[in-house]
Every structure is written in structure tokens, then in C-alpha cells.
Motif scaffolding. Structure first.
Motif, PDB file in Angstrom:
ATOM      1  N   UNK A  66       0.851  -1.222   0.031  1.00 37.09           N
ATOM      2  CA  UNK A  66      -0.050   0.033   0.209  1.00 37.09           C
ATOM      3  C   UNK A  66       0.980   1.031   0.151  1.00 37.09           C
ATOM      4  N   UNK A  67       0.495   2.196  -0.964  1.00 32.49           N
ATOM      5  CA  UNK A  67       1.201   3.521  -1.053  1.00 32.49           C
ATOM      6  C   UNK A  67       0.274   4.666  -0.957  1.00 32.49           C
ATOM      7  N   UNK A  68       0.201   5.156   0.277  1.00 35.88           N
ATOM      8  CA  UNK A  68      -0.785   6.570   0.641  1.00 35.88           C
ATOM      9  C   UNK A  68      -0.081   7.741  -0.021  1.00 35.88           C
ATOM     10  N   UNK A  69      -1.051   8.642  -0.479  1.00 37.64           N
ATOM     11  CA  UNK A  69      -0.604   9.989  -1.060  1.00 37.64           C
ATOM     12  C   UNK A  69      -0.061   9.825  -2.553  1.00 37.64           C
ATOM     13  N   UNK A  70      -0.359   8.558  -3.008  1.00 37.96           N
ATOM     14  CA  UNK A  70       0.133   8.552  -4.283  1.00 37.96           C
ATOM     15  C   UNK A  70      -0.818   8.370  -5.541  1.00 37.96           C
ATOM     16  N   UNK A  84      -1.155   7.819 -10.039  1.00 39.02           N
ATOM     17  CA  UNK A  84      -0.535   7.286 -11.387  1.00 39.02           C
ATOM     18  C   UNK A  84      -0.588   8.302 -12.335  1.00 39.02           C
ATOM     19  N   UNK A  85       0.804   8.816 -12.361  1.00 38.13           N
ATOM     20  CA  UNK A  85       1.159   9.784 -13.178  1.00 38.13           C
ATOM     21  C   UNK A  85       1.139   9.442 -14.865  1.00 38.13           C
ATOM     22  N   UNK A  86       1.514   8.239 -15.326  1.00 37.81           N
ATOM     23  CA  UNK A  86       1.401   7.825 -16.663  1.00 37.81           C
ATOM     24  C   UNK A  86       1.234   6.357 -16.605  1.00 37.81           C
ATOM     25  N   UNK A  87       0.385   5.866 -17.712  1.00 37.22           N
ATOM     26  CA  UNK A  87       0.194   4.472 -18.085  1.00 37.22           C
ATOM     27  C   UNK A  87       0.451   4.236 -19.524  1.00 37.22           C
ATOM     28  N   UNK A  88       1.360   3.356 -19.777  1.00 39.29           N
ATOM     29  CA  UNK A  88       1.787   3.064 -20.901  1.00 39.29           C
ATOM     30  C   UNK A  88       1.475   1.559 -21.121  1.00 39.29           C
ATOM     31  N   UNK A 146       2.884  -0.343 -18.115  1.00 40.64           N
ATOM     32  CA  UNK A 146       3.858   0.329 -17.361  1.00 40.64           C
ATOM     33  C   UNK A 146       3.312   1.654 -16.667  1.00 40.64           C
ATOM     34  N   UNK A 147       3.679   1.560 -15.624  1.00 39.00           N
ATOM     35  CA  UNK A 147       3.191   2.684 -14.782  1.00 39.00           C
ATOM     36  C   UNK A 147       4.221   3.523 -14.116  1.00 39.00           C
ATOM     37  N   UNK A 195       5.317   9.288  -6.833  1.00 38.64           N
ATOM     38  CA  UNK A 195       6.482   9.152  -5.984  1.00 38.64           C
ATOM     39  C   UNK A 195       7.845   9.118  -6.763  1.00 38.64           C
ATOM     40  N   UNK A 196       7.834   9.161  -8.155  1.00 36.38           N
ATOM     41  CA  UNK A 196       9.020   9.023  -8.777  1.00 36.38           C
ATOM     42  C   UNK A 196       9.038   7.481  -9.340  1.00 36.38           C
ATOM     43  N   UNK A 197       8.501   6.450  -8.621  1.00 31.21           N
ATOM     44  CA  UNK A 197       8.890   4.757  -8.915  1.00 31.21           C
ATOM     45  C   UNK A 197       7.972   4.523 -10.040  1.00 31.21           C
ATOM     46  N   UNK A 198       8.488   3.440 -10.711  1.00 34.95           N
ATOM     47  CA  UNK A 198       7.727   2.858 -12.068  1.00 34.95           C
ATOM     48  C   UNK A 198       7.728   1.597 -11.729  1.00 34.95           C
ATOM     49  N   UNK A 199       6.695   0.679 -12.365  1.00 35.85           N
ATOM     50  CA  UNK A 199       6.346  -0.564 -12.199  1.00 35.85           C
ATOM     51  C   UNK A 199       5.677  -1.174 -13.452  1.00 35.85           C
TER      52      UNK A 199
END
Length: 378
Positions: free
Chosen positions: A127-131, A133-137, A144-145, A149-153
């Protein structure tokens, strides 16, 4: 793909549907990340919620029924009153969840959220709160998201459970947005007066509906429905005064309730809205659940139930051993749309009859037909 034990899912939004689908997918052994924009995970927001039997049925499937029952107030009838509080009719609620569950249960909305949060935490989901999704490819096999918070997955599936104003819905090219129906609602949580042991609704007076629902042995939530006004015309500092002004026209339990309408920060005013995404609720490997796919006025008290049912059906399909492809996601939509459409259309129609002052509208008949439909498993 159908047999892969390492499928990874991102759930965007930690409300009712997002939390529920997370618990169900984790139970099946999938890796699930849940992100929620609000740092407090909505654990303190809202006054009360009415859960019909079909919502309770899903909460039982989640393993949460005992906690919900202990935290809420179950009842089985609905009272119709005159504005002065005179009881005109008492109807038996339809048991949409089966005879072994209450027809209806009221509870404090933050309490339901905390129960769902505990279930998500216990499931082992990340769980990540205050987060957000900035982009979805997307490609053929996944998404790829990039997160705020600057992370990607990379994920095999993204479940968009980010509510009425879903940014994910817009990002994948679905243009639907909630539309006002012409009504607004004032809500507040308050102490439960002695003798209030069911929902009572008064029609007439300065509001279209004046109602209250017990949410525990000690609490209830009260609500007043009127024609929607420009939100900017009512300063937040005046919310208590405005709700109290409307409430003072009603008798019965209302004088006791009105004594507690004093703090504007505890009064919530929102518009009734409607939306129903048609055709499909997915684009590639991104799929909508709950309010991101549909919303309606609370005239049937089915909003949370529809969201919970979405989560249950989607999780059932995702863990069925089938490939995660367009056919599976379309079957999710095809199972849900007749039921959700019936709820949305009935909920809107009941309000529209009031706006149009239709005196001979068959409200009980429409409610009965819709609720009997919901007795069937989703």
C-alpha cells in the motif's frame, strides 16, 4: 498467461471497490499494489452509509461480516412519515442478500472504511498512500506505470477504482463524466435518539426528502435532499445553519437531531450525479470498477453494493484460470451492465419523479422490481 502464478496487479484507489478487489485478489495469491491519493486513506471522511443485503453478502465473502455486524445497526423495515413525524406507513425491506442476512444495515462510513483498510493490510498487499498514477503505457501484455512518488512498475493489469472523477478513466480515453441530476443532499452524523431503529423518510416540506438511518447503538446519520444549488452560493461556514434551517421544518426525531447540527465542518453538501459507462469498462489491460464506471443518486442505497459486486465479479473472473484478454474483460462488463443499469435508471427515475412533482408515480413498484432483481447472485 492463464496459469502464471506471478501476475501483478495495480489497484488505483483505496475506496470500497478498490479495497475489496485487493483483498479478493490477494486471497488468490496474486501480487497486488494499491495506491491511494489521500494520505489518510479516507479513514475519517463521511457521515453514514446504508448497506442493503446484497452489499452485506459481498462483505461476508470478504470475511468481514462479523465486524460489520458488530459495528453497524441492522434493521428490516422502512418508515414513511409526514413532515410532522406522523408515521404513515411501515414497509418490510426486501432481503436482497438472502434470508440469513439483515435486509439493511446502517453504519458510520469511516468505520466501514477502517474495516476494509484492516483487511487490505492483513492481506499482505503493498500500500502506498498519498500516491497517484502519473502515466500509463500499455502494450499487449501489460501496463508500465509511473507513480507520483517517482517510482515505476510493470503490471499485468491495472484496476481503476479511483472514483467518480476517475483520472484513469479519462487517461484511457473514456469520455464519460458524472452529470448532475438536479438534486443536492445535506448529510450529518449525530447521536441516535431513543426509539430510532430504522430508516424513516419524510416526503414534502422544504426538502424533497428528510431522512435518517441508525448507524450504531449510539449514532445515526441524517440527510435532507433539495433541488441542487450553486455550491458557490453557500459558504462552507454556513453549512450547519443551512441544514438546520431545513431540518427545523420536520417533526418526529428531527428536533432532537437538529440540536446537533451546529458544526459546519461536520455537515456535508453534495450534488446527486449519474453516470454509466456503456460498451465496455476496459481498454486493454486497464479496467474500471465501482464509481469509476457508474454512479447514481442514493435513492435506492445501492452505490456501495454495486461497487462491492463489481469487485467480486471481476476478482472471480481474474482468478478463474482464463486468459486475461478482451473476452474476459468484456464478460465482466456483460455480467455487470444489466444489473447496474437497472439500479442507475431506477435511482435517477425516483428523483426525477420528485423533481417533476409526479403525484401518481409508482415508486414502490419500481423499488420492488429493482430490489427483487438484486436478490439474484451478481
Amino acid at each position: 498467461m492463464a496459469d502464471s502464478p506471478n501476475r501483478r496487479v495495480l489497484v488505483i484507489g483505496g475506496g470500497t471497490s478498490g479495497n475489496a478487489v485487493t483483498v479478493l485478489l490477494r486471497r488468490a495469491g496474486l501480487r497486488v499494489d494499491l495506491i491511494e491519493a489521500r494520505p489518510d486513506w479516507n479513514a475519517t471522511t463521511g457521515s453514514g452509509i446504508t448497506l442493503q443485503g446484497n452489499a452485506l453478502r459481498v462483505l461476508r465473502e470478504l470475511g468481514l461480516w462479523e465486524r460489520v455486524r458488530a459495528s453497524g445497526f441492522p434493521f428490516g423495515t422502512l418508515g414513511i412519515t409526514a413532515p410532522d413525524g406522523t408515521v404513515l406507513h411501515v414497509a418490510e425491506d426486501i432481503r436482497t442478500g438472502g434470508d440469513d442476512l439483515p435486509a439493511t444495515l446502517g453504519m458510520q462510513r469511516p468505520q466501514l472504511q477502517r474495516i476494509l483498510i484492516d483487511a487490505v493490510r492483513a492481506s499482505g498487499a503493498t500500500v502506498r498512500l498519498g500516491t497517484t498514477a502519473e502515466s500509463l503505457e500499455q502494450d499487449a501484455d501489460g501496463v508500465r506505470v509511473r507513480l507520483s512518488d517517482g517510482s515505476e512498475g510493470r503490471y499485468d493489469l491495472v484496476v481503476a477504482a479511483d472514483g467518480l472523477n476517475s483520472a484513469t478513466r479519462a487517461a484511457i480515453g473514456i469520455p464519460d463524466t458524472p452529470e448532475p441530476t438536479g438534486m443536492g443532499i445535506w448529510r450529518i452524523a449525530a447521536p441516535r435518539p431513543e426509539g430510532v431503529d430504522r430508516t424513516d423518510l419524510a416526503y414534502g416540506g422544504p426538502a424533497y426528502i428528510a431522512g435518517y438511518t441508525p448507524t450504531s447503538e449510539d449514532t445515526l446519520y441524517a440527510y435532507l435532499v433539495e433541488g441542487c444549488r450553486d455550491r458557490a452560493s453557500v459558504d462552507a461556514a454556513d453549512h450547519a445553519e443551512e441544514m438546520r434551517r431545513l431540518a427545523q421544518a420536520y417533526g418526529g426525531a428531527w428536533p432532537e437531531i437538529t440540536k446537533h447540527i451546529t458544526d459546519p465542518k461536520r455537515v456535508n453538501y453534495t450534488w446527486f450525479t449519474r453516470m454509466l459507462v456503456e460498451g465496455s469498462w476496459h481498454r486493454g489491460r486497464i479496467v474500471l470498477v465501482g464509481d469509476a464506471a457508474h454512479c447514481c443518486p442514493p435513492t435506492l442505497a445501492q452505490g456501495a453494493a454495486m461497487s462491492l459486486e463489481d469487485a467480486l465479479v471481476l476478482a472471480e473472473l481474474l482468478t478463474s484460470g482464463r486468459d486475461w484478454d478482451d473476452e474476459l474483460f468484456q464478460s465482466y462488463y456483460d455480467r455487470r451492465i444489466p444489473r447496474v443499469r437497472a439500479v442507475v435508471e431506477a435511482s435517477v427515475q425516483i428523483g426525477q419523479w420528485q423533481l417533476d412533482c409526479v403525484r401518481d408515480a409508482d415508486v414502490p413498484g419500481l423499488i420492488g422490481r429493482t430490489m427483487n432483481l438484486l436478490k439474484e447472485l451478481p
